[in-house]
Design an enzyme around this catalytic site. Sequence first.
Site, PDB file in Angstrom:
ATOM      1  N   ASP A   3       0.816  -1.090  -0.003  1.00  0.00           N
ATOM      2  CA  ASP A   3      -0.034   0.022   0.098  1.00  0.00           C
ATOM      3  C   ASP A   3       0.857   1.306  -0.004  1.00  0.00           C
ATOM      4  O   ASP A   3       0.454   2.231  -0.745  1.00  0.00           O
ATOM      5  CB  ASP A   3      -1.018   0.005   1.251  1.00  0.00           C
ATOM      6  CG  ASP A   3      -1.833   1.272   1.289  1.00  0.00           C
ATOM      7  OD1 ASP A   3      -2.939   1.022   0.324  1.00  0.00           O
ATOM      8  OD2 ASP A   3      -1.881   1.961   2.077  1.00  0.00           O
ATOM      9  N   LYS A  17       1.310   4.331  -2.844  1.00  0.00           N
ATOM     10  CA  LYS A  17       1.458   5.651  -2.589  1.00  0.00           C
ATOM     11  C   LYS A  17       2.633   6.267  -3.214  1.00  0.00           C
ATOM     12  O   LYS A  17       2.771   7.449  -3.942  1.00  0.00           O
ATOM     13  CB  LYS A  17       1.377   6.202  -1.240  1.00  0.00           C
ATOM     14  CG  LYS A  17       0.000   5.637  -0.844  1.00  0.00           C
ATOM     15  CD  LYS A  17      -0.382   5.876   0.707  1.00  0.00           C
ATOM     16  CE  LYS A  17      -1.577   5.511   1.183  1.00  0.00           C
ATOM     17  NZ  LYS A  17      -1.770   5.196   2.832  1.00  0.00           N
TER      18      LYS A  17
END
Length: 918
Positions: free
Chosen positions: A774, A778
């Site tokens: 995750d 980003k």
Amino acid sequence: MALSSSISSSLCKLSSQNALSPDSNSNKIFNSRCGPFSSLHQFPICKMGYVCQWGRRKSSYTPLISASVMDVSLDKSMEKVQLPKGDNWSVHKFGGTCVGTSERIKNVAEIIVKDDSERKLVVVSAMSKMTDMMYDLIYKAQSRDDSYISAVDAVLEKHRLTALDLLDGDDLASFLSRLHHDINEIKEMLRAIYIAGHASELFSDIIVGHGELWSAQMLSSVVRKKGIDCKWMDTRDVLIVNPTSANQVDPDFVESEMRLEKWFFQNPSKTIVATGFIASTPQNIPTTLKRDGSDFSAAIMGALFRARQVTIWTDVDGVYSADPRKVTEAVILNQLSYQEAWEMSYFGANVLHPRTIIPVMQYGIPIVIRNIFNLSAPGTMICRPSVDENEGNQRLESPVKGFATIDNVALINVEGTGMAGVPGTASAIFSAVKDVGANVIMISQASSEHSVCFAVPEKEVEAVAEALQSRFRQALDAGRLSQVAVVPNCSILATVGQRMASTPGVSASLFSALAKANINIRAIAQGCSEYNITVVVKREDCIRALKAVHSRFYLSRTTIAMGIIGPGLIGGTLLDQLRDQAAVLKEDFNIDLRVMGITGSRTMLLSDSGIDLSRWRELIKEKGEVGDMHKFVNHVHGNHFIPNTALVDCTADSNVASHYHEWLRKGIHVITPNKKANSGPLDQYLKLRALQRQSYTHYFYEATVGAGLPIISTLRGLLETGDKILRIEGIFSGTLSYIFNNFKGTRRFSEVVMEAKQAGYTEPDPRDDLSGTDVARKVIILARESGLKLELADTPVQSLVPEPLRATASADEFMQQLPQYDIDLAKQLQDAEDAGEVLRYVGVVDVVNKKGLVELRRYKNDHPFAQLSGSDNIIAFTTARYKNQPLIVRGPGAGAQVTAGGIFSDVLRLASYLGAPS
Ligand code: ADP
Ligand code: ASP
Ligand code: MG
């Protein structure tokens, strides 16, 4: 064509033999049992002659051949009775819906009686739908469809029942006898059409005109029943028109005035009910003023009588700023100039027949459009612009009065370098168009003279294209013309307003409204008068275009139709935030956000006007239907009364993200916290961004990084103002931030993970956080935003899930086994603390070396990253401007409330891009 011209010539010959005596009048004719065409029945003539019985309009006048003799005798008698003209006349026109039933006819009679004008002329249409029914009879007969017979009976029945309701005694008997007689004649004519398999224009005009003949007779009888002396006028005896080529007729005012004087001399009356729509040619052949022509009839009558006013009664409160059937927010216009009304009606506002203006304008007679069903509405006044309108209060008004559209239009584009500087090209083009009798609705020519583009009705385009191909064969073969191209399926959108001429920026606002609605303009024309700007758009875009431009000039509000995808924790919180804020946004900021649909993976809820957000959860349960993304998107975007659509993807689903490109292409704005599109395959991301840059469709994804924190916008701001990004480094995961902020001293790593899980900070399976994927997404998003062309796979990620546990079946098993691996991280923590440092799990975008990475790093105890608490995110931008001291953004970067808040602020950003006040 050949048939009708041969009919006319036979008719001219017949006419001199069948002249009626000068003292006959139309009343007598219609009250006689034989009817208007009966005097010709005595001629035992061939089939063509039989046709002529109906073709030849029996007139109360001697035909042209003996006109001079007649005129002498008439002139003498007319010395005594002069046609009164002027202000004491008021003209009313009642449209089909006004006389649609017996009750309505009574109501109309009431209005006539109540008008206290000294003299009144009332023009009446056929009962509603009647003209359509009559055309349908003809169509059926010529297609040899036997059902025309029962259709005629339906016409008879409708009038018979209406008359039974309205009339009695002699009036009723004479009307019914007249009706039966006419119906029999119509049947005979239809039979002839059936046999021939063809209906001439003459036959059609005679048949369709009966609707007006019947309604006028019934209405005049009802007025008479109220004790008013009222005559009815068959306007074919008075109104003389010359057919022109373009399915139009031009009134012959001089001849019509003469005939009106004569008629009035024979039927002096202060109240006259006249048929709309029908007229005669100078040869006394019946014709019509073409569809919707009763408005035109009324205007001609108004001009002939020099009336004080012409009131057109219809079923709407007046002229609206746009067709009220297409734009629900349309507003009534109190006043329009003749030019504005003309432009509106020419470009499709069918509340008024386009030619209505011309006759009254020259005498300055005002037209008032009023609603028969709402007498309290003052209506729209069409007149010369008042001084007031020109100066004083007009500053407050929009320079645009209204919008109108014409559908079923095709564009023809004649292109080629050989046209430049060659005189006569345009004339050759348009003479070819004229030869096929097509009507050119608008023309636009590029200044390079390289192409001439014009719009014609779709049904005429094929003939026009063929005519041009053959007319320019040589030029095409020689390459002087490159093509005669047809663009089918277009619509015309006209923006009308007299004050547009003196107001700069109208077209800029217009075109930007169209651009924002993602509408492509195929052609543009603005007349020198600047009363109208016309654009051609694809037909499927037309209503959206109309709504977009209308709302730009008439709605102060920015209205957005929203579709929410994924009403889970984040989507649900967003819906609740929207619910709580909607009223304030509407009232204080003029932003109207309407959620037209909510869809989960299985169920969706759709609404036509906006879901009641105070009950959205219950409504999904009560009224939810099976989820279908295609249907959902079409519903939210297909809603025509809101020009802007936004889809908000609150899922984490890559399948949903794969639709963004297609949605943006359709002009749907996309807002999302879903990282899948921006961190997915690079080529797809680049395509998406390229589309976003080319179009006026917006794609906002602030909440993909740092939830509600302004990360993407800060980065954008730096880049757009010319700063150079060197490095972005940060703690991007709220979960990992929490874990490492609490992993200190003697605490065990697994214990802190369990605590985070129990507090709801982690995903259900904490490996999804600990794996670092995750964070890597980003990093990729920020890297790409900074201009690096990186794939997710290019980013090294240090996973915190011990190798042997990556394949462990369940989250629980993982949690059970995690303590076995505490030792490794405990050692790293000890080493860091010994050196006066902390452990932090960070993502880095190294712009200088064009790479990204995700790893566990050590930072000095006084470093900003070491000062964090809770689940805060912190992001440091090192740039050319912020080199020694990075620009730091810090704050809660996870959680439903802040993430939904981030999405919400993207929605508001969208509203301001779309024109909401700042
Ligand atoms: P009538 O039979 O009374 O002549 P029409 O159907 O010809 O009535 O014209 C009235 C209709 O015109 C209205 O019912 C409305 O739907 C339509 N219309 C289209 N554009 C406009 C507009 N800009 N303003 C008002 N009405 C409009
Ligand atoms: N009855 C005719 C039509 O429907 C004329 C009119 O109503 O204006 O076209
Ligand atoms: Mg009309």
